[in-house]
Design an enzyme around this catalytic site. Structure first.
Site, PDB file in Angstrom:
ATOM      1  N   LYS A 160       0.821  -1.213   0.000  1.00 18.29           N
ATOM      2  CA  LYS A 160       0.000   0.000   0.000  1.00 18.29           C
ATOM      3  C   LYS A 160       0.860   1.272   0.000  1.00 18.29           C
ATOM      4  O   LYS A 160       2.066   1.207   0.288  1.00 18.29           O
ATOM      5  CB  LYS A 160      -0.937  -0.037   1.222  1.00 18.29           C
ATOM      6  N   TYR A 193     -12.035  -2.543  -3.850  1.00 23.82           N
ATOM      7  CA  TYR A 193     -12.634  -2.596  -2.508  1.00 23.82           C
ATOM      8  C   TYR A 193     -14.166  -2.608  -2.567  1.00 23.82           C
ATOM      9  O   TYR A 193     -14.811  -2.154  -1.621  1.00 23.82           O
ATOM     10  CB  TYR A 193     -12.133  -1.427  -1.669  1.00 23.82           C
ATOM     11  N   ARG A 227       2.250  -6.731   9.284  1.00 22.68           N
ATOM     12  CA  ARG A 227       1.527  -5.597   9.874  1.00 22.68           C
ATOM     13  C   ARG A 227       2.028  -5.278  11.281  1.00 22.68           C
ATOM     14  O   ARG A 227       2.147  -4.113  11.645  1.00 22.68           O
ATOM     15  CB  ARG A 227       0.023  -5.862   9.849  1.00 22.68           C
ATOM     16  N   ASN A 245      -2.130   0.126   7.092  1.00 17.89           N
ATOM     17  CA  ASN A 245      -1.614  -1.173   7.553  1.00 17.89           C
ATOM     18  C   ASN A 245      -0.770  -1.901   6.503  1.00 17.89           C
ATOM     19  O   ASN A 245      -0.710  -3.115   6.473  1.00 17.89           O
ATOM     20  CB  ASN A 245      -2.753  -2.029   8.104  1.00 17.89           C
ATOM     21  N   HIS A 259      -2.064  -5.390   1.466  1.00 20.10           N
ATOM     22  CA  HIS A 259      -3.331  -6.079   1.192  1.00 20.10           C
ATOM     23  C   HIS A 259      -3.036  -7.476   0.666  1.00 20.10           C
ATOM     24  O   HIS A 259      -2.095  -7.651  -0.112  1.00 20.10           O
ATOM     25  CB  HIS A 259      -4.139  -5.314   0.131  1.00 20.10           C
ATOM     26  N   GLU A 268      -9.497  -9.935  -7.863  1.00 23.59           N
ATOM     27  CA  GLU A 268      -8.535  -8.847  -7.652  1.00 23.59           C
ATOM     28  C   GLU A 268      -7.369  -8.914  -8.643  1.00 23.59           C
ATOM     29  O   GLU A 268      -6.890  -7.874  -9.108  1.00 23.59           O
ATOM     30  CB  GLU A 268      -8.033  -8.893  -6.203  1.00 23.59           C
TER      31      GLU A 268
HETATM   32  O1  CDP Z   1      -7.192  -5.834   4.714  1.00 29.20           O
HETATM   33  P1  CDP Z   1      -8.004  -6.830   5.499  1.00 29.20           P
HETATM   34  O2  CDP Z   1      -8.603  -7.909   4.633  1.00 29.20           O
HETATM   35  O3  CDP Z   1      -7.245  -7.369   6.677  1.00 29.20           O
HETATM   36  O4  CDP Z   1      -9.214  -6.018   6.165  1.00 29.20           O
HETATM   37  P2  CDP Z   1     -10.683  -5.679   5.636  1.00 29.20           P
HETATM   38  O5  CDP Z   1     -11.613  -5.828   6.783  1.00 29.20           O
HETATM   39  O6  CDP Z   1     -10.999  -6.429   4.370  1.00 29.20           O
HETATM   40  O7  CDP Z   1     -10.602  -4.125   5.299  1.00 29.20           O
HETATM   41  C1  CDP Z   1      -9.914  -3.664   4.169  1.00 29.20           C
HETATM   42  C2  CDP Z   1      -9.071  -2.493   4.566  1.00 29.20           C
HETATM   43  O8  CDP Z   1      -9.922  -1.419   4.952  1.00 29.20           O
HETATM   44  C3  CDP Z   1      -8.188  -2.736   5.801  1.00 29.20           C
HETATM   45  O9  CDP Z   1      -6.954  -3.334   5.472  1.00 29.20           O
HETATM   46  C4  CDP Z   1      -8.019  -1.331   6.343  1.00 29.20           C
HETATM   47  O10 CDP Z   1      -6.967  -0.662   5.681  1.00 29.20           O
HETATM   48  C5  CDP Z   1      -9.332  -0.650   5.980  1.00 29.20           C
HETATM   49  N1  CDP Z   1     -10.258  -0.579   7.126  1.00 29.20           N
HETATM   50  C6  CDP Z   1     -10.323   0.595   7.845  1.00 29.20           C
HETATM   51  O11 CDP Z   1      -9.614   1.544   7.546  1.00 29.20           O
HETATM   52  N2  CDP Z   1     -11.188   0.683   8.913  1.00 29.20           N
HETATM   53  C7  CDP Z   1     -11.963  -0.352   9.256  1.00 29.20           C
HETATM   54  N3  CDP Z   1     -12.811  -0.225  10.286  1.00 29.20           N
HETATM   55  C8  CDP Z   1     -11.887  -1.564   8.530  1.00 29.20           C
HETATM   56  C9  CDP Z   1     -11.026  -1.647   7.469  1.00 29.20           C
HETATM   57 MG    MG Z   2     -10.082  -7.853   3.142  1.00 28.39          MG
END
Ligand code: CDP
Ligand code: MG
Length: 149
Positions: free
Chosen positions: A9, A49, A102, A112, A115, A126
């Site tokens: 990222k 996303y 992370r 974080n 991805h 994706e």
């Molecule tokens: O990336 P990951 O699959 O671990 O998490 P996700 O639940 O699929 O969410 C995608 C991305 O959205 C996360 O990696 C975060 O960067 C962001 N996110 C956020 O900023 N705030 C949240 N409450 C949940 C997700």
């Molecule tokens: Mg995810």
């Protein structure tokens, strides 16, 4: 063998961690079959996303992802989808296992670092969002005889 989509990222690119992150996947023995830097458009970020449309964090997430260049990769190997997710650690870096990407590089879920696809369907989807078919290289990874029985 499985393929998964990984994005380094914009925070990781800005902080100079492209090499260290790619190194972890190489060290594990994964084969990189696609790799490029790009500045994603809003349209591309929203498509990537799309599952998160409507969430309170969606706009912030998209703004972050388009804020600078990211590095898109396709990583191939045994159980690549789940193994890459384990190497990344959980979404909130403070809750991620010590030693995960992370945990080691990040502080907050909004930035974080990385991805990785979470399922076979999302990996396919994706990869298609970010790569054209001719951008994926089907090369022979000579070391695999030392990695897989
Ligand atoms: O990336 P990951 O699959 O671990 O998490 P996700 O639940 O699929 O969410 C995608 C991305 O959205 C996360 O990696 C975060 O960067 C962001 N996110 C956020 O900023 N705030 C949240 N409450 C949940 C997700
Ligand atoms: Mg995810």
């Amino acid at each position: 063998m499985e393929r998964t989509f990984v994005a380094i990222k914009p925070d990781a690119v800005q902080r100079g961690f492209i090499g260290q992150i790619i190194e972890r996947f190489e060290r594990k023995g994964f084969k990189i079959v696609g790799l490029k830097m790009l500045l994603p458009t809003r349209e591309l970020a929203e498509k990537h996303y799309e599952e998160h449309i409507g969430r309170e964090y969606f706009e912030r997430l998209v703004a972050f992802i388009i804020s600078g260049p990211l590095v898109a990769m396709v990583v191939e190997g045994n159980n690549a989808i789940s193994v890459v997710r384990r190497m990344m650690g959980s979404t909130k870096p403070q809750e991620a296992e010590v030693g995960t990407i992370r945990f080691d590089f990040a502080q907050v879920k909004e930035m974080n670092i990385i991805h990785g696809s979470d399922s076979v369907n999302n990996a396919k989807r994706e990869i298609d969002v970010f790569f054209k078919e001719d951008e994926l290289i089907d090369w022979h990874h000579d070391v695999e005889r030392w990695l897989y029985e």
